[in-house]
Design a protein around this motif. Structure first.
Motif, mmCIF file in Angstrom:
data_model
loop_
_atom_site.group_PDB
_atom_site.id
_atom_site.type_symbol
_atom_site.label_atom_id
_atom_site.label_comp_id
_atom_site.label_asym_id
_atom_site.label_seq_id
_atom_site.Cartn_x
_atom_site.Cartn_y
_atom_site.Cartn_z
ATOM 1 N N LEU A 38 34.770 34.856 42.263
ATOM 2 C CA LEU A 38 34.241 34.111 41.126
ATOM 3 C C LEU A 38 33.970 32.676 41.541
ATOM 4 O O LEU A 38 34.824 32.020 42.157
ATOM 5 C CB LEU A 38 35.233 34.141 39.955
ATOM 6 C CG LEU A 38 34.766 33.500 38.648
ATOM 7 C CD1 LEU A 38 33.660 34.348 38.016
ATOM 8 C CD2 LEU A 38 35.932 33.364 37.666
ATOM 9 N N ASP A 90 35.674 37.773 33.538
ATOM 10 C CA ASP A 90 35.957 38.606 34.707
ATOM 11 C C ASP A 90 37.429 39.016 34.642
ATOM 12 O O ASP A 90 38.286 38.464 35.315
ATOM 13 C CB ASP A 90 35.662 37.849 36.001
ATOM 14 C CG ASP A 90 35.700 38.763 37.220
ATOM 15 O OD1 ASP A 90 36.241 39.881 37.106
ATOM 16 O OD2 ASP A 90 35.191 38.371 38.278
ATOM 17 N N VAL A 98 29.830 35.909 39.127
ATOM 18 C CA VAL A 98 30.563 36.867 39.936
ATOM 19 C C VAL A 98 29.799 37.139 41.228
ATOM 20 O O VAL A 98 28.576 37.317 41.223
ATOM 21 C CB VAL A 98 30.784 38.182 39.169
ATOM 22 C CG1 VAL A 98 31.506 39.204 40.035
ATOM 23 C CG2 VAL A 98 31.578 37.923 37.904
ATOM 24 N N ALA A 110 39.252 32.929 35.212
ATOM 25 C CA ALA A 110 38.594 34.228 35.298
ATOM 26 C C ALA A 110 38.503 34.890 33.930
ATOM 27 O O ALA A 110 37.484 35.496 33.593
ATOM 28 C CB ALA A 110 39.338 35.129 36.279
#
Length: 901
Positions: free
Chosen positions: A827, A156, A802, A151
């Protein structure tokens, strides 16, 4: 003196880690500060997580001297509590705000605490190393760390922090729930973070592990063998004969022989039968947490690790741009401001760390462009040109929703458009999303009736067509500024101004009323006050406490410098500012906009939590917004407490919160604040009044206190909050999706304020297939309904993209109940790759992540665990084997060979 030798078996530079716990050392492993009511003086999951992060941040600062500033000295941090504000002041310069860093740590800590409360995690023994699920627990722990890296590399960071919090919770629980401490171990488990190292000497199901204990405190119930075990909790799975329980009042398995338990969660015998060993367990949990943070740093590199935890005083730059043919001037204005920000701040601490760009027109919007590279952002922005026409309504809110999904929390988003929204049905959903993300949205609208080229209008447009923008701006704490295209380049300078460390000063009343001045307070910790006034203005004046006033005339005046661009005025006040009560009087048609902002490091963060007192892990269950009828705590974290108007002044303090209705500003009540923990941490708590929670409504928070010499301090939350009608929970087993998979999601809706008839609607962005078995619910008071959603991820789903799932609960038909929204970020994972080659370790000053032969995240070979060498200061104790080593005011210095990761 400091140790000078590094063990030869661990190549590379050493890491100096300063350890100074934030609270007295009497327990660990309860979720958060609210747990202190059940076990006073406890060290919680929150404390361990934040302390470990501060240690690794200090390590980073020591190894990477700040550009243009003297390097940090370790001795300056010995013998005192380690605080984020002090670290930032020492590294980035006095007054550098640590607000974003502390907010990021809060995200990790709340995700950690939520593991004890979420329905998908609270009873899973593998996520807490319970029920002898040690191998399975290690696999889940390592998986969560791997997901954190994935991530973070996909930018993200919200999801990365959620997965990091889950990983740290499991890691810390291992030392409280297993018998590692009882085995006499003095160091963290050497193989727990290494997936290819076998966990050896595990107790089998037929091995008795505990004897019967009928007392609350059970120091002698462990049978003293050399096998690794952990306690069983509850009835699922059932406890086999002869096995240890977790223990405590709420553990049903502990009433079955052998009674008692072995958990070391707290100081209280009623919760923790092995409470006498919590100190040793907490020590190892802290060291293991530092190891986990250090592992992430070595894998991500310093730059990406800093982004993961927002170790910067800078914010992000996020633009949403209308690209229709009439927008040439506006697009150029955005380019000029972006170029100015990039060039002016490149290489400085205030250089933006994240860039987001979302174009829109009609009927399309996007794609979103995100990067951490300013040159890539500038290149992408420079390729945008005004093309095509179309009728006026555009897909603005859809583009803004996409920007909110990719913009880090606590950011400003700037929308450039000359059109009203075609997707006004998204207004309420976007309002809620801005409050969840804590992002402020400013609309720069060039509504010029004289322009007819490039914009077709097929119908008579409503004078209320811009109301959705005003609603979103109000909910997010932003503004809607109307101007002309010939002024947009000048008005757009607010982009650069807003990216500074600014607070918005509360006005009384919050909106302009005929004949009534707006009042605001100036204290000695504010600098560079700017007043912005826009609208159909006839005249205005600003008056300081001494009675000196200045009107709307351009140029220098007795109080500051005034600039005018059409119907937009910006007044920059001269420093030093006179403290006291200031006034602004505005005469205008309609409702003009007035905003007062200032630079200061003294600010605050806040969040909400539901007290969970009846259970094995008392604490606060984090919620984004208060829920009507449900007892809710307000938690405030003051930043910049080291600020002083004059050197030597005592520390500022805050006493209470004023609650106000939005937008009218009527006072809804005052709530006293109680300090939690040492004053230097700036943690305060308050119970929201039942009168506020009785009805769904928006409200604002204002923090009231005094500086060190007794002068009034007044700060306002950057955006309002909302009491929502129902509790809406949307969870998934993991935050990750595999292309071609069908993922189950769990949904819960609960009412605590009376009967509710609700419609439940679902949506997903991008448009994947999403089905639900719960579309309607009738709830009585204190009743819940549960549902299941299935999300189908197509094979073509782009990796690292995302996905946001939204569930909306709204009153049926003509019900006055406003909607409640739940958002879930997911994700898409890239397909597994086969990586060939041999393991390579990089020197710490190389920012590239290590590569490995089979595991792309963790090394396949683990050197022997590095022993610790310790130097103490003050009364810190005799060494790691001595139990009182952290129960003092002294600092503790450890020398680790981190290349062993």
């Amino acid at each position: 003196m400091l140790p000078t030798e590094v063990p030869q078996s661990h190549p590379g530079p050493s890491a100096l880690l300063l350890l100074q716990l934030l609270l007295p050392p009497t327990s660990a492993f309860f979720p958060n500060i609210w747990s202190l009511l059940a076990a006073p003086g406890s060290i919680t999951h929150q404390d361990l997580t934040e302390e470990a992060a501060l240690n690794v941040t200090l390590q980073l600062f020591l190894e990477q001297p700040p550009p243009g500033r003297p390097p940090l000295r370790l001795e300056d941090f010995l013998g005192r509590t380690l605080l984020a504000d002090d670290l930032f002041a020492a590294y980035f310069g006095p007054g550098s705000p640590s607000r974003r860093f502390r907010a990021a740590l809060g995200e990790v800590s709340r995700a950690n605490a939520a593991q004890d409360f979420l329905p998908t995690s609270k009873n899973d023994p593998e996520l807490h190393f319970d029920a002898e699920r040690l191998g399975q627990g290690r696999a889940r722990l390592v998986g969560a760390l791997r997901e954190t890296l994935v991530a973070a590399r996909a930018l993200d960071h919200t999801l990365a922090r959620q997965r990091l919090g889950a990983a740290l919770h499991a890691l810390q629980d291992f030392y409280s729930h297993s018998n590692w401490v009882e085995l006499g171990e003095q160091q963290p488990h050497p193989h727990l973070l290494w997936p290819r190292q076998e966990l050896r000497s595990l107790a089998q199901v037929s091995d008795p592990t505990c004897s019967d204990c009928e007392e609350l405190s059970c120091p002698g119930n462990w049978l003293g063998f050399t096998l690794l075990t952990s306690g069983y909790f509850g009835t699922h799975p059932p406890k086999p004969p002869g096995k240890c329980s977790h223990g405590g009042h709420f553990d049903r398995s502990s009433s079955q022989p052998p009674r008692g338990g072995i958990n070391k969660d707290s100081t209280s015998p009623g919760f923790s039968p092995h409470h006498m060993l919590h100190l040793q367990a907490a020590k190892l949990a802290l060291l293991a947490s530092i190891q986990a943070f250090s592992l992430l740093r070595s894998r991500l590199g310093d730059r990406d690790f800093s982004r993961l935890l927002d170790i910067t005083p800078a914010s992000s730059l996020s633009f949403v741009l209308d690209t229709t043919g009439s927008m040439g001037e506006e697009i150029n204005a955005a380019k000029i401001q972006a170029r100015h920000i990039v060039e002016q701040r490149r290489g400085s601490p205030m250089e933006p760390v994240h860039y987001v760009l979302v174009p829109f027109h009609d009927p399309g919007f996007g794609p979103v462009f995100t990067t951490s590279d300013p040159d890539s952002f500038w290149q992408q922005l420079n390729e945008i040109h005004a093309l095509g026409g179309g009728d006026e309504p555009e897909m603005c809110l859809s583009a803004l929703q996409l920007a909110l999904l990719h913009t880090p929390p606590l950011s400003d988003i700037f929308v450039f458009t000359d059109a009203s929204p075609k997707d006004a049905f998204l207004t309420n959903q976007v309002e809620s999303l801005t409050q969840e993300r804590r992002c402020r949205v400013t609309f720069l609208v060039t509504e010029d009736p004289s322009r007819v080229q490039g914009r077709a209008r097929r119908e008579v447009l409503s004078p209320l067509r811009f109301e959705p923008y005003k609603a979103v701006a109000l909910a997010s704490g932003g503004e809607v500024i109307f101007t002309k295209n010939r002024h947009i380049q000048d008005v757009a300078t607010i982009v650069g101004e807003s990216m500074a460390a600014l607070v918005t000063l509360p006005l009384d009343p919050p909106v302009v009323l005929p004949g009534q001045p707006l009042v605001f307070s100036v204290d000695g910790l504010l600098q560079r006050i700017t007043v912005r006034i826009h609208g159909d203005i006839s005249s205005f004046w600003i008056k300081n406490p001494a009675g000196v006033s200045q009107g709307q005339e351009e140029g220098m005046g007795p109080l500051g410098h005034t600039r005018r661009f059409g119907q937009f005025w910006m007044v920059t006040m001269d420093d030093p500012l006179q403290t006291g009560t200031w006034e602004i009087q505005v005469t205008a048609e309609g409702t003009p906009g007035v905003r007062v902002q200032a630079q200061t490091s003294l600010d605050f963060l806040f969040h909400f939590g539901i007290p969970m007192e009846d259970g094995p892990h008392p604490g606060l269950y984090p919620v984004t917004q208060p829920v009507a009828g449900l007892q809710t705590q307000l938690l405030v974290e003051v930043t910049g407490l080291g600020s002083r108007a004059s050197p030597g002044d005592p520390q500022p303090h805050f006493s209470h919160v004023i609650l106000r209705g939005v937008p009218e500003g009527a006072e809804l009540g005052q709530v006293p604040l109680e300090p939690v923990g040492p004053p230097e941490r700036g943690l305060l708590a308050a119970s929201l009044p039942a009168t506020l929670l009785s009805t769904p409504r928006p409200f604002s928070l204002e923090l009231i206190g005094q500086d060190g010499v007794g002068r009034r301090l007044h700060r306002a939350a950057p955006q309002p909050s909302t009491v929502v009608p129902v509790l809406l929970e949307l969870t998934s087993p993991s935050g990750f999706l595999a292309p071609g998979s069908k993922v189950p999601l769990s949904l819960r809706v609960a009412s605590f304020s009376g009967p509710q008839d609700l419609d439940l609607r679902t949506s997903v962005n991008p448009s994947f297939s999403l089905t639900s078995n719960l579309s309607r619910a009738h709830l009585e008071l204190n009743e819940s309904a549960w549902g299941r959603l299935w999300l189908e991820v197509p094979d073509s789903a782009p990796p690292d993209s995302v996905v946001m799932v939204t569930v909306t609960a709204a009153g049926r038909e003509a019900s006055p109940v406003p909607p409640t929204h739940a958002f879930l970020r997911l994700l898409v994972l890239a397909p597994a790759r086969q990586v060939r080659g041999t393991a390579t370790f990089h020197h710490r000053d190389q920012l590239a992540a290590p590569t490995h032969s089979h595991d792309p995240i963790f090394t396949t070979a683990t050197p022997a665990f590095c022993p610790f060498t310790m130097v103490t200061q003050g009364r810190a104790g005799a060494g790691l084997s001595g139990s009182p080593w952290w129960g003092t005011i002294g600092g503790v210095l450890l020398l680790l060979g981190l290349d062993s990761w």
